[in-house]
Write an enzyme that holds these catalytic residues in place. Structure first.
Site, PDB file in Angstrom:
ATOM      1  N   ARG A  48      -1.672  -6.302  -8.285  1.00 37.26           N
ATOM      2  CA  ARG A  48      -0.464  -7.077  -7.956  1.00 37.26           C
ATOM      3  C   ARG A  48      -0.192  -8.142  -8.996  1.00 37.26           C
ATOM      4  O   ARG A  48       0.949  -8.419  -9.336  1.00 37.26           O
ATOM      5  CB  ARG A  48      -0.614  -7.747  -6.582  1.00 37.26           C
ATOM      6  CG  ARG A  48      -0.528  -6.781  -5.435  1.00 37.26           C
ATOM      7  CD  ARG A  48      -1.003  -7.406  -4.170  1.00 37.26           C
ATOM      8  NE  ARG A  48      -2.398  -7.818  -4.316  1.00 37.26           N
ATOM      9  CZ  ARG A  48      -3.175  -8.190  -3.319  1.00 37.26           C
ATOM     10  NH1 ARG A  48      -2.695  -8.245  -2.102  1.00 37.26           N
ATOM     11  NH2 ARG A  48      -4.423  -8.526  -3.518  1.00 37.26           N
TER      12      ARG A  48
ATOM     13  N   HIS B  65       0.839  -1.206   0.000  1.00 38.90           N
ATOM     14  CA  HIS B  65       0.000   0.000   0.000  1.00 38.90           C
ATOM     15  C   HIS B  65       0.873   1.256   0.000  1.00 38.90           C
ATOM     16  O   HIS B  65       0.610   2.210  -0.738  1.00 38.90           O
ATOM     17  CB  HIS B  65      -0.883   0.057   1.257  1.00 38.90           C
ATOM     18  CG  HIS B  65      -1.895  -1.028   1.389  1.00 38.90           C
ATOM     19  ND1 HIS B  65      -2.050  -1.762   2.558  1.00 38.90           N
ATOM     20  CD2 HIS B  65      -2.815  -1.518   0.527  1.00 38.90           C
ATOM     21  CE1 HIS B  65      -3.047  -2.627   2.403  1.00 38.90           C
ATOM     22  NE2 HIS B  65      -3.516  -2.514   1.181  1.00 38.90           N
TER      23      HIS B  65
ATOM     24  N   LYS C 236     -16.841  -7.501   8.335  1.00 39.25           N
ATOM     25  CA  LYS C 236     -15.510  -8.110   8.346  1.00 39.25           C
ATOM     26  C   LYS C 236     -14.965  -8.115   9.761  1.00 39.25           C
ATOM     27  O   LYS C 236     -15.081  -7.129  10.488  1.00 39.25           O
ATOM     28  CB  LYS C 236     -14.555  -7.298   7.454  1.00 39.25           C
ATOM     29  CG  LYS C 236     -14.408  -7.855   6.050  1.00 39.25           C
ATOM     30  CD  LYS C 236     -13.207  -7.198   5.373  1.00 39.25           C
ATOM     31  CE  LYS C 236     -13.092  -7.567   3.914  1.00 39.25           C
ATOM     32  NZ  LYS C 236     -12.023  -6.842   3.221  1.00 39.25           N
TER      33      LYS C 236
ATOM     34  N   SER D 191      -2.636  -7.601   3.171  1.00 41.54           N
ATOM     35  CA  SER D 191      -2.889  -7.429   4.609  1.00 41.54           C
ATOM     36  C   SER D 191      -3.183  -8.779   5.245  1.00 41.54           C
ATOM     37  O   SER D 191      -2.684  -9.100   6.328  1.00 41.54           O
ATOM     38  CB  SER D 191      -4.094  -6.512   4.833  1.00 41.54           C
ATOM     39  OG  SER D 191      -3.865  -5.244   4.291  1.00 41.54           O
TER      40      SER D 191
END
Ligand code: PNS
Length: 161
Positions: free
Chosen positions: A92, A19, A43, A130
């Protein structure tokens, strides 16, 4: 004179060096970059929103054109309310593309004035997320270089290591 502004939205639970790489490069292209934390009550988060805001503020304290905010609801509504036309997302690998493309098209369908700009992730961070940083850290692996130091310190406190 008008200035360019973009948001970089995400969960940032927690901020990784992948990030950070996108944020620093994005902030060179746009006059102002808002790191925008999505509130997702369904979440199970490691860090609450205030903790994430504070960590991101700490990491970018020396960059006045990088700010942090959070939102709940539709991303395009935040953009409209704040007159921001651009969303930045990092890619990515090809596996990211399908989901990111779907989100970009849906966001544009809801608000045709919004553009999504994709940035290629730094090659050293193409495997970093993450979720994986949290997982390996919680199981005792070293994550030096994969997340900013304040984030690693905060994870140490969370996991009591
Ligand atoms: O870091 P993430 O979890 O990949 O980020 C995803 C995020 C937060 C950018 C996305 O889920 C989002 O924009 N959520 C807000 C709700 C919304 O607008 N959903 C429609 C997206 S098409």
């Amino acid at each position: 004179m008008s200035s360019s502004v973009a948001v970089y939205p995400g969960s940032f639970d927690p901020l990784t060096n992948g990030h950070v790489d996108i944020i620093l490069r994005g902030a060179e292209v746009f006059d102002r970059l808002v790191v925008l934390i999505a509130v997702n009550r369904s979440k199970n988060a490691l860090f609450d929103i205030e903790e994430r805001i504070s960590l991101i503020n700490e990491v970018f304290a020396d960059y006045p054109n990088i700010t942090v905010d959070s939102f709940e609801g539709l991303l395009v509504d935040y953009l409209k309310d704040n007159s921001i036309p651009v969303i930045i997302r990092g890619l990515r690998a090809v596996s990211d593309f399908e989901y990111e493309f779907q989100m970009a098209l849906m966001n544009r369908k809801i608000n045709p004035h919004v553009e999504t700009f994709f940035m290629a992730a730094g090659e050293s961070y193409s495997y970093v997320s993450s979720r994986i940083v949290k997982e390996v850290f919680s199981l005792g692996a070293c994550v030096e270089g994969l997340a900013p130091q304040p984030v690693i310190e905060a994870m140490r406190k969370k996991f009591g290591t």
